[in-house]
Write an enzyme that holds these catalytic residues in place. Structure first.
Site, PDB file in Angstrom:
ATOM      1  N   GLU A  58      -9.766  -1.536  -0.287  1.00 28.56           N
ATOM      2  CA  GLU A  58     -10.644  -1.021   0.115  1.00 28.56           C
ATOM      3  C   GLU A  58     -12.147  -1.093  -0.113  1.00 28.56           C
ATOM      4  O   GLU A  58     -12.234  -1.797  -1.192  1.00 28.56           O
ATOM      5  CB  GLU A  58      -9.812   0.552   0.213  1.00 28.56           C
ATOM      6  CG  GLU A  58      -8.710   1.186   0.923  1.00 28.56           C
ATOM      7  CD  GLU A  58      -8.483   2.140   0.783  1.00 28.56           C
ATOM      8  OE1 GLU A  58      -8.398   3.472   1.803  1.00 28.56           O
ATOM      9  OE2 GLU A  58      -8.292   3.173  -0.393  1.00 28.56           O
ATOM     10  N   GLU A 103       1.921   4.831  -0.392  1.00 28.46           N
ATOM     11  CA  GLU A 103       0.768   4.301   0.404  1.00 28.46           C
ATOM     12  C   GLU A 103       0.206   2.662  -0.739  1.00 28.46           C
ATOM     13  O   GLU A 103      -0.085   3.498  -1.864  1.00 28.46           O
ATOM     14  CB  GLU A 103      -0.450   5.027   1.014  1.00 28.46           C
ATOM     15  CG  GLU A 103      -1.426   3.873   1.468  1.00 28.46           C
ATOM     16  CD  GLU A 103      -2.661   4.607   1.936  1.00 28.46           C
ATOM     17  OE1 GLU A 103      -2.474   6.073   2.472  1.00 28.46           O
ATOM     18  OE2 GLU A 103      -3.640   4.611   1.684  1.00 28.46           O
TER      19      GLU A 103
END
Length: 420
Positions: A175, A170
């Site tokens: 974020e 990932e």
């Protein structure tokens, strides 16, 4: 609706058009002092492998040939939202943006891991529609604000269904958790370094600015055994296998893209009385550009020879030189959206950010500094604006291996460049 990022990536044509085509090196002569200039960033539309600028009528759904919409809840992170289909939580705004909206509602009696769902939102991905292996991956977005909000732009390995997570890998390009309005995070997850053990870093805006107040560009430059994160062109971390302590690097394979706006969860915590709904994630564009694609162009100069990375060596500090044109990747140059010229996944760089005549140029990790920004003029000069000097063949010497440098622009043949 046309917006500035279209000018940067698509509408100004290829590198060959920018470097005003010529069949041979021109004689040394004085050039007009005010030759029009365009950023190197305007180049290389051919290297764009994915682009969505979200143009369309207000209320329309995203392009289904590029994105699929996920539905359901997420017990793994203890998120609170239910991801819906349709356009109530993900739609175009008619002004060139995708709007992902998180709402405090449950209009259809959705059931979540904790009981009746309290929030709805949207999550989109390109699985089965688009994947990439390496390149410049970016999104220009304006994020939401408030306790419990968790917007993200990220990637998962296309082998997710076969090997599971985190073996799939990932890459979190961006974020944000609402309790940190001035900070975003970039992280990698893989076997033995997943979840809270992911490897990454944060980037914080100066002077208490909040990311929710304006659009920002979040990107990674991804190459074999290397991922570099930036915000608005400012690099803030680079990761390689050396950072994993012997654990497996699982990022040299194809990944697909994901955009979502989560509500609550282990990391951000749940919304509270201070959180205002609805909240929106506005996405201006998403693009993937391959910086060393075969579409890159040879740049020819003195004696018809090419701008070349010595020994095709991608290491930082490798000299950039003049050499017989040979069609290899060491001579294929593309232009990034940030004004860079790139080969072998790295940038053409003025050594130590120098501005003096004779400062050599080299290959270096793309880092967003002025030492890596270039402008191409109609007179066929390649200029570093910080130094206000031209890319120059040292000593007007056409021999193979002659180092390139910056020098006061003279109009000489050793400062003229064409595509060939």
């Amino acid at each position: 609706m046309a917006t500035p990022r279209l000018l940067r990536r698509c509408l100004l044509g290829s590198l060959s058009a920018l470097l005003v085509a010529s069949a041979a090196v021109t004689p040394a002569r004085a050039e007009p002092a005010a030759a029009p200039a365009v950023p190197a960033a305007a180049a290389d539309a051919q290297a764009v492998t994915f682009l969505d600028t979200f143009d369309g009528p207000a209320g329309a759904a995203v392009d289904g040939s590029k994105w699929q919409t996920e539905t359901g809840d997420n017990v793994n992170n203890h998120e609170r939202q239910y991801y819906t289909a349709g356009t109530r939580n993900a739609a175009l705004d008619g002004q060139g943006h995708l709007v992902i909206t998180a709402r405090r509602e449950n209009p259809a009696g959705y059931q979540c891991w904790y009981g009746s769902c309290q929030y709805t939102s949207a999550r989109l991905n390109t699985a089965g529609r688009f994947s990439a292996q390496y390149g410049h991956v970016e999104a220009r977005m304006k994020i939401p604000r408030g306790q419990g909000m968790w917007p993200a732009f990220w990637m998962l390995g296309t082998d997710l269904g076969q090997v599971g997570w985190p073996n799939s890998g990932e890459i979190d390009v961006m974020e944000n958790v609402g309790f940190e309005p001035s900070t975003v995070h970039g992280t990698i997850h893989g076997p033995g370094y997943s979840g809270s053990g992911g490897i990454g870093a944060g980037y914080t805006l100066p002077n208490g600015q909040a990311f929710a107040d304006a659009f920002h560009t979040f990107a990674v430059d991804w190459a074999p055994d290397s991922i570099t994160w930036s915000v608005d062109g400012q690099v803030y971390q680079r990761r390689t296998p050396a950072d994993l302590g012997g654990r497996q690097w699982v990022f040299n394979k194809p990944f697909f893209l994901i955009l979502n706006l989560a509500v609550g969860g282990y990391w951000p915590g749940d919304p509270d009385g201070s959180t205002v709904f609805p909240q929106t994630l506005l996405v201006d564009h998403v693009s993937v550009t391959t910086s060393d694609a075969p579409a890159g162009a040879a740049v020819r100069g003195l004696a018809g020879k090419c701008v070349d990375v010595a020994g095709a060596n991608p290491a930082n500090g490798t000299p950039v030189q003049l050499y017989d044109c040979n069609g290899t990747a060491a001579q294929r140059w593309t232009a990034g959206a940030d004004g860079t010229l790139r080969a072998l996944g790295k940038c053409l760089d003025v050594a130590s950010g120098g501005t003096a005549d004779g400062t050599p140029v080299q290959l270096w990790d793309c880092n967003g500094t002025a030492a890596q920004r270039w402008v191409v003029t109609a007179a066929r000069d390649i200029v570093n604006p910080q130094a206000d000097k031209c890319l120059d063949v040292t000593g007007n010497n056409p021999a193979n291996g002659t180092r390139l440098q910056i020098w006061t622009c003279t109009g000489g043949a050793n400062q003229k460049w064409t595509v060939g």
